[in-house]
Scaffold this active site. Structure first.
Site, PDB file in Angstrom:
ATOM      1  N   ARG A  24      29.733 123.540 -34.254  1.00  7.57           N
ATOM      2  CA  ARG A  24      30.465 123.267 -35.495  1.00  7.57           C
ATOM      3  C   ARG A  24      31.087 124.560 -36.022  1.00  7.57           C
ATOM      4  NH1 ARG A  24      27.443 122.653 -39.169  1.00  7.57           N
ATOM      5  NH2 ARG A  24      25.412 122.773 -38.149  1.00  7.57           N
TER       6      ARG A  24
ATOM      7  N   TYR B  39      34.335 119.431 -29.743  1.00  9.19           N
ATOM      8  CA  TYR B  39      32.870 119.507 -29.818  1.00  9.19           C
ATOM      9  C   TYR B  39      32.299 118.450 -30.774  1.00  9.19           C
ATOM     10  CZ  TYR B  39      28.275 120.752 -31.385  1.00  9.19           C
ATOM     11  OH  TYR B  39      26.961 120.661 -31.739  1.00  9.19           O
TER      12      TYR B  39
ATOM     13  N   LYS C 216      28.659 113.870 -38.636  1.00 11.81           N
ATOM     14  CA  LYS C 216      28.519 114.719 -39.823  1.00 11.81           C
ATOM     15  C   LYS C 216      29.615 114.451 -40.855  1.00 11.81           C
ATOM     16  CE  LYS C 216      24.769 116.214 -38.382  1.00 11.81           C
ATOM     17  NZ  LYS C 216      24.355 117.356 -37.628  1.00 11.81           N
TER      18      LYS C 216
ATOM     19  N   HIS D 269      20.470 114.755 -44.085  1.00 14.30           N
ATOM     20  CA  HIS D 269      20.348 115.289 -42.725  1.00 14.30           C
ATOM     21  C   HIS D 269      18.877 115.195 -42.311  1.00 14.30           C
ATOM     22  CE1 HIS D 269      21.285 119.007 -39.933  1.00 14.30           C
ATOM     23  NE2 HIS D 269      21.387 117.870 -39.280  1.00 14.30           N
TER      24      HIS D 269
ATOM     25  N   SER E 283      20.066 122.400 -38.722  1.00 12.01           N
ATOM     26  CA  SER E 283      20.471 122.187 -37.335  1.00 12.01           C
ATOM     27  C   SER E 283      19.653 123.080 -36.406  1.00 12.01           C
ATOM     28  CB  SER E 283      21.960 122.497 -37.187  1.00 12.01           C
ATOM     29  OG  SER E 283      22.685 121.689 -38.084  1.00 12.01           O
TER      30      SER E 283
ATOM     31  N   CYS F 107      16.499 123.020 -35.789  1.00 13.71           N
ATOM     32  CA  CYS F 107      15.211 123.442 -36.359  1.00 13.71           C
ATOM     33  C   CYS F 107      14.134 122.382 -36.198  1.00 13.71           C
ATOM     34  CB  CYS F 107      15.385 123.834 -37.817  1.00 13.71           C
ATOM     35  SG  CYS F 107      16.337 125.353 -38.007  1.00 13.71           S
TER      36      CYS F 107
ATOM     37  N   ASP G 290      18.559 112.471 -36.815  1.00 15.63           N
ATOM     38  CA  ASP G 290      19.486 113.428 -37.453  1.00 15.63           C
ATOM     39  C   ASP G 290      19.939 113.028 -38.851  1.00 15.63           C
ATOM     40  OD1 ASP G 290      20.829 115.976 -36.903  1.00 15.63           O
ATOM     41  OD2 ASP G 290      22.702 114.850 -37.070  1.00 15.63           O
TER      42      ASP G 290
ATOM     43  N   ASN H  16      23.530 125.934 -27.712  1.00 14.02           N
ATOM     44  CA  ASN H  16      23.828 124.676 -28.420  1.00 14.02           C
ATOM     45  C   ASN H  16      24.306 123.589 -27.453  1.00 14.02           C
ATOM     46  OD1 ASN H  16      24.033 123.100 -30.835  1.00 14.02           O
ATOM     47  ND2 ASN H  16      26.253 123.372 -30.798  1.00 14.02           N
TER      48      ASN H  16
ATOM     49  N   ARG I  56      24.053 120.204 -25.332  1.00  9.39           N
ATOM     50  CA  ARG I  56      23.498 118.961 -25.883  1.00  9.39           C
ATOM     51  C   ARG I  56      23.489 117.831 -24.865  1.00  9.39           C
ATOM     52  NH1 ARG I  56      22.411 118.857 -31.749  1.00  9.39           N
ATOM     53  NH2 ARG I  56      22.829 121.004 -32.358  1.00  9.39           N
TER      54      ARG I  56
ATOM     55  N   ASN J  54       2.156 119.178 -34.088  1.00 15.18           N
ATOM     56  CA  ASN J  54       2.600 118.917 -35.467  1.00 15.18           C
ATOM     57  C   ASN J  54       2.004 117.611 -36.003  1.00 15.18           C
ATOM     58  OD1 ASN J  54       4.088 121.279 -35.489  1.00 15.18           O
ATOM     59  ND2 ASN J  54       5.989 120.287 -34.808  1.00 15.18           N
TER      60      ASN J  54
HETATM   61  P1  GTP Z   1      20.229 119.379 -34.594  1.00 13.45           P
HETATM   62  O1  GTP Z   1      20.456 118.341 -33.572  1.00 13.45           O
HETATM   63  O2  GTP Z   1      21.092 120.589 -34.412  1.00 13.45           O
HETATM   64  O3  GTP Z   1      20.314 118.871 -35.994  1.00 13.45           O
HETATM   65  O4  GTP Z   1      18.747 119.999 -34.333  1.00 13.45           O
HETATM   66  P2  GTP Z   1      17.281 119.428 -34.577  1.00 13.45           P
HETATM   67  O5  GTP Z   1      16.857 119.712 -35.979  1.00 13.45           O
HETATM   68  O6  GTP Z   1      17.166 118.036 -34.108  1.00 13.45           O
HETATM   69  O7  GTP Z   1      16.404 120.409 -33.661  1.00 13.45           O
HETATM   70  P3  GTP Z   1      15.636 120.115 -32.283  1.00 13.45           P
HETATM   71  O8  GTP Z   1      14.487 119.167 -32.448  1.00 13.45           O
HETATM   72  O9  GTP Z   1      16.629 119.792 -31.249  1.00 13.45           O
HETATM   73  O10 GTP Z   1      15.009 121.550 -31.984  1.00 13.45           O
HETATM   74  C1  GTP Z   1      15.808 122.700 -31.868  1.00 13.45           C
HETATM   75  C2  GTP Z   1      15.049 123.787 -31.167  1.00 13.45           C
HETATM   76  O11 GTP Z   1      13.826 124.055 -31.851  1.00 13.45           O
HETATM   77  C3  GTP Z   1      14.680 123.425 -29.743  1.00 13.45           C
HETATM   78  O12 GTP Z   1      14.910 124.535 -28.918  1.00 13.45           O
HETATM   79  C4  GTP Z   1      13.212 123.105 -29.813  1.00 13.45           C
HETATM   80  O13 GTP Z   1      12.563 123.377 -28.615  1.00 13.45           O
HETATM   81  C5  GTP Z   1      12.722 123.987 -30.968  1.00 13.45           C
HETATM   82  N1  GTP Z   1      11.578 123.361 -31.672  1.00 13.45           N
HETATM   83  C6  GTP Z   1      11.514 122.090 -32.122  1.00 13.45           C
HETATM   84  N2  GTP Z   1      10.305 121.818 -32.662  1.00 13.45           N
HETATM   85  C7  GTP Z   1       9.583 122.954 -32.552  1.00 13.45           C
HETATM   86  C8  GTP Z   1       8.239 123.323 -32.930  1.00 13.45           C
HETATM   87  O14 GTP Z   1       7.460 122.534 -33.469  1.00 13.45           O
HETATM   88  N3  GTP Z   1       7.872 124.610 -32.666  1.00 13.45           N
HETATM   89  C9  GTP Z   1       8.710 125.490 -32.054  1.00 13.45           C
HETATM   90  N4  GTP Z   1       8.264 126.726 -31.845  1.00 13.45           N
HETATM   91  N5  GTP Z   1       9.973 125.177 -31.670  1.00 13.45           N
HETATM   92  C10 GTP Z   1      10.402 123.940 -31.925  1.00 13.45           C
HETATM   93  C1  SPV Z   2      23.901 119.636 -36.081  1.00 10.78           C
HETATM   94  O1  SPV Z   2      24.528 120.689 -35.872  1.00 10.78           O
HETATM   95  O2  SPV Z   2      23.187 119.470 -37.098  1.00 10.78           O
HETATM   96  C2  SPV Z   2      23.935 118.552 -35.086  1.00 10.78           C
HETATM   97  C3  SPV Z   2      24.901 118.631 -34.007  1.00 10.78           C
HETATM   98  O3  SPV Z   2      23.197 117.597 -35.224  1.00 10.78           O
HETATM   99  S1  SPV Z   2      26.499 118.250 -34.563  1.00 10.78           S
HETATM  100  O4  SPV Z   2      26.746 116.834 -34.316  1.00 10.78           O
HETATM  101  O5  SPV Z   2      27.401 119.060 -33.803  1.00 10.78           O
HETATM  102  O6  SPV Z   2      26.616 118.505 -35.975  1.00 10.78           O
HETATM  103 MN    MN Z   3      21.856 117.794 -36.984  1.00 12.08          MN
END
Ligand code: GTP
Ligand code: SPV
Ligand code: MN
Length: 603
Positions: A79, A218, A227, A247, A269, A271, A294, A384, A386, A515
């Site tokens: 983004r 993208y 979004k 979100h 994002s 996280c 999401d 990033n 996906r 968790n």
């Molecule tokens: P968006 O799709 O961008 O909104 O991201 P998201 O919030 O869905 O994050 P996602 O679950 O894809 O995790 C992003 C990164 O954080 C990945 O590389 C995961 O491996 C890492 N991650 C997720 N949960 C944990 C956790 O509990 N501990 C740690 N250390 N890393 C984590």
């Molecule tokens: C984010 O960045 O929070 C995502 C991926 O979930 S995107 O659809 O590119 O915003």
């Molecule tokens: Mn997101």
């Protein structure tokens, strides 16, 4: 003047007059070779994926059925927050956290960019619905795009095509979402695998419920139901109509006593939303099922509780870090095929690979389409990168994931990525205090947006890049939402941080499936069964109060992850003050009161 004839323009499968006139207007401006109404059929998927393979955009995967690898232009990977605008009529409705331009001025600029921008390409008209199709008031939209990649991605991420169009009627309202990659082709000009433009605009016109996007292919910039509609435009609808567009993931948690709880969680994002949404509990008897990873739309039900619906139909998840140890449910979902992979690495035998999947193969094609070996200095996959995969094929989807009435939320988690200061979990004192936690949420920046990674910034409710109006008004909307309900029916608000680090920079908490221990404590708090320490920042468990049975992690680490450190928090106060100063006069008095009370408690 005679109307321009463009093949396909007059073959619309609808009599919706406003839709037809808008499609004509866009076609006359952008000058595509032809117009195609997307129907969402298998035949359309097959035709467009074949076209994308021909164009070199897609490589079919030999190891996953009906799945494709794509590598974007290396400049079009995330983004673009700097290029994202909220063009409200009044600048005061946009606020200091968004970019603003006068809507007429922006339309002037972008109209000139769109003029002829689809030359040599096909213009697709994609009717879509965010949320279940059988909703009483379906949330409709139409995306016009000149990108086949967008059309096939929308097949996964939204309910689209003929089944969505059927809900438009003759005059139903819909969000207008216009997208062009900004790469017209002159006669005879060769195309590139990932056409895009260095000039990018991601623009929302909130009063008109309209989105204009230009220059990027993208995900978050181009799949406009996600979004742009479901957060930026929907947050404005939600403000006007008294609901919340957030979100947030949505998960269903079942306890060993078979009690069911639904939890929504907002993390910025990259996280951890997708990972938490699909968590495999490590504690016996607990079960997690997924409703969304999401976005959550939350409205009050007749019983006064807050009900959440996931507007999406697919997962657009961060690939690196995903494997059978961290997120086995995501792995099982993509193994079934019918998925798109963008900016990951391609194996020599026709599968995908990314960092975090264990031992790398001896040779890969990197996301930059270069030879890659384990000795290479660069990453094989963009941070990033996906996967895009249908929720319907996730084994642990909750059966009620498509219930148009949604599911009643018992707890809201806010969380971020902080190496220090923020304990593993803190329970808020009440709704207002929970809103303060959300409004002051902070996190280290990630690769999900273009820019520096690892910088701590405030990211209120994980919505910083997605609030479609003034952040101060948004905070007030959250406060008002709490006031409009019975306090005992509101979700309890918690603040979590999976990412606190020890002195040697390792994560103090093992995260992922573990968790579930934190979820269990939250539920026991709701049930009035678990103890907690009262600290100046809220209720924090000690290591004794978490279920740590059979957890293979040093006890000192857990204690450190749960530590409340008054000095760290005193250092946090000036940053919160600076943040509120940035938001200005519109910070609700109740949140200023929360800050003053926190300062007093910290001494
Ligand atoms: P968006 O799709 O961008 O909104 O991201 P998201 O919030 O869905 O994050 P996602 O679950 O894809 O995790 C992003 C990164 O954080 C990945 O590389 C995961 O491996 C890492 N991650 C997720 N949960 C944990 C956790 O509990 N501990 C740690 N250390 N890393 C984590
Ligand atoms: C984010 O960045 O929070 C995502 C991926 O979930 S995107 O659809 O590119 O915003
Ligand atoms: Mn997101």
């Amino acid at each position: 003047m005679t109307a321009v004839t463009i093949p396909g323009l007059d073959q619309a499968p609808t009599n919706h007059a406003r839709l037809l006139s808008w499609v004509r207007e866009v076609a006359e401006l952008t000058c595509p070779d032809e117009v195609v109404w997307a129907d969402g059929s298998q035949d359309e998927w097959d035709r467009l994926t074949a076209k994308l393979v021909d164009a070199g955009t897609f490589v079919p995967l030999k190891k996953k059925p009906n799945s494709f690898w794509a590598a974007s232009d290396p400049t079009d990977v995330a983004r673009v927050e700097e290029r994202t605008f909220i063009c409200s009529v009044d600048e005061a409705d946009c606020g200091p956290t968004n970019n603003w331009m006068d809507p007429a001025e922006m339309k002037g600029i972008m109209t000139e960019l769109y003029r002829g921008s689809m030359r040599g390409r096909t213009m697709y008209v994609i009717p879509f619905c965010m949320g279940p199709l059988d909703a009483e008031k379906p949330m409709l939209g139409v995306e016009i795009t000149d990108s086949e990649y967008v059309v096939v991605s929308m097949h996964i991420m939204t309910r689209m095509g003929a089944k969505a169009l059927a809900r438009f009627g003759e005059d139903g309202d819909f969000v207008k979402a216009l997208h062009s990659i900004g790469a017209p082709l002159e006669p005879g000009q060769d195309d590139v695998p990932w056409p895009c433009n260095d000039t990018k605009y991601i623009t929302q016109f909130p009063e008109e419920r309209t989105i204009w996007s230009y220059g990027s292919g993208y995900g978050g910039n181009a799949l406009l139901g996600k979004k742009c509609y479901s957060l930026r435009i929907a947050s404005v609808m939600a403000r006007d109509e008294g609901w919340l567009a957030e979100h947030m993931l949505i998960l269903k948690l079942t306890s060993p006593e078979a009690k069911v709880y639904y939890i929504a969680a907002a993390f910025p994002s990259a996280c951890g939303k997708t990972n938490l949404a699909m968590l495999e509990p490590t504690i016996p008897g607990w079960k997690v099922e997924t409703l969304g990873d999401d976005i959550a739309w939350m409205r009050f039900g007749k019983d006064g509780r807050l009900y959440a619906v996931n507007p999406e139909n697919g997962f657009f998840g961060v690939a690196p870090g995903t494997d059978y140890h961290t997120n086995p449910n995501a792995m099982r979902t993509i193994e079934k095929g019918n998925s798109l992979f963008t900016n990951v690495a391609l194996t020599d035998d026709g599968d995908v690979w990314w960092e975090g999947m264990g031992e790398p193969p001896a040779h890969l094609t990197s996301w930059k389409k270069q030879d890659w070996t384990p000795d290479s200095e660069e990453l094989s996959s963009h941070p990033n990168s996906r996967y895009c995969t249908p929720i319907a094929q996730c084994d642990i989807k909750a059966p009620e994931w498509e219930d148009p009435n949604g599911v009643p939320i018992s707890a809201i988690f806010f969380g971020g990525r902080r190496a220090t200061t923020i304990p593993l979990i803190t329970e808020s004192r009440d709704w207002q205090h929970g809103v303060f936690m959300g409004a002051t949420l902070s996190s280290e920046t990630t690769a999900a947006a273009v820019g520096q990674v690892g910088v701590v910034r405030r990211d209120p409710m994980a919505m910083l890049p997605f609030i479609g109006y003034h952040a101060g008004d948004y905070f007030q909307h959250w406060i008002d939402t709490g006031k409009s309900a019975d306090a005992d029916k509101l979700p309890k608000i918690f603040y979590v941080n999976w990412f606190r680090r020890g002195e040697d920079k390792r994560f103090l908490w093992p995260g992922f499936g573990e968790n579930s221990r934190v979820l269990k404590w939250a539920i026991e708090r709701i049930e009035g069964k678990a103890a907690a320490r009262e600290t100046p920042i809220g209720h924090v468990p000690t290591a004794d109060e978490l279920d740590l049975s059979d957890l293979d992690a040093p006890r000192e680490d857990i204690a450190a992850a749960l530590d409340f450190d008054a000095d760290e928090w005193r250092a946090e106060i000036p940053m919160i003050e600076e943040w509120f100063a940035k938001i200005g006069d519109k910070v609700p008095t109740s949140l200023r009161d929360e800050l003053e009370a926190l300062k007093l408690r910290l001494g």
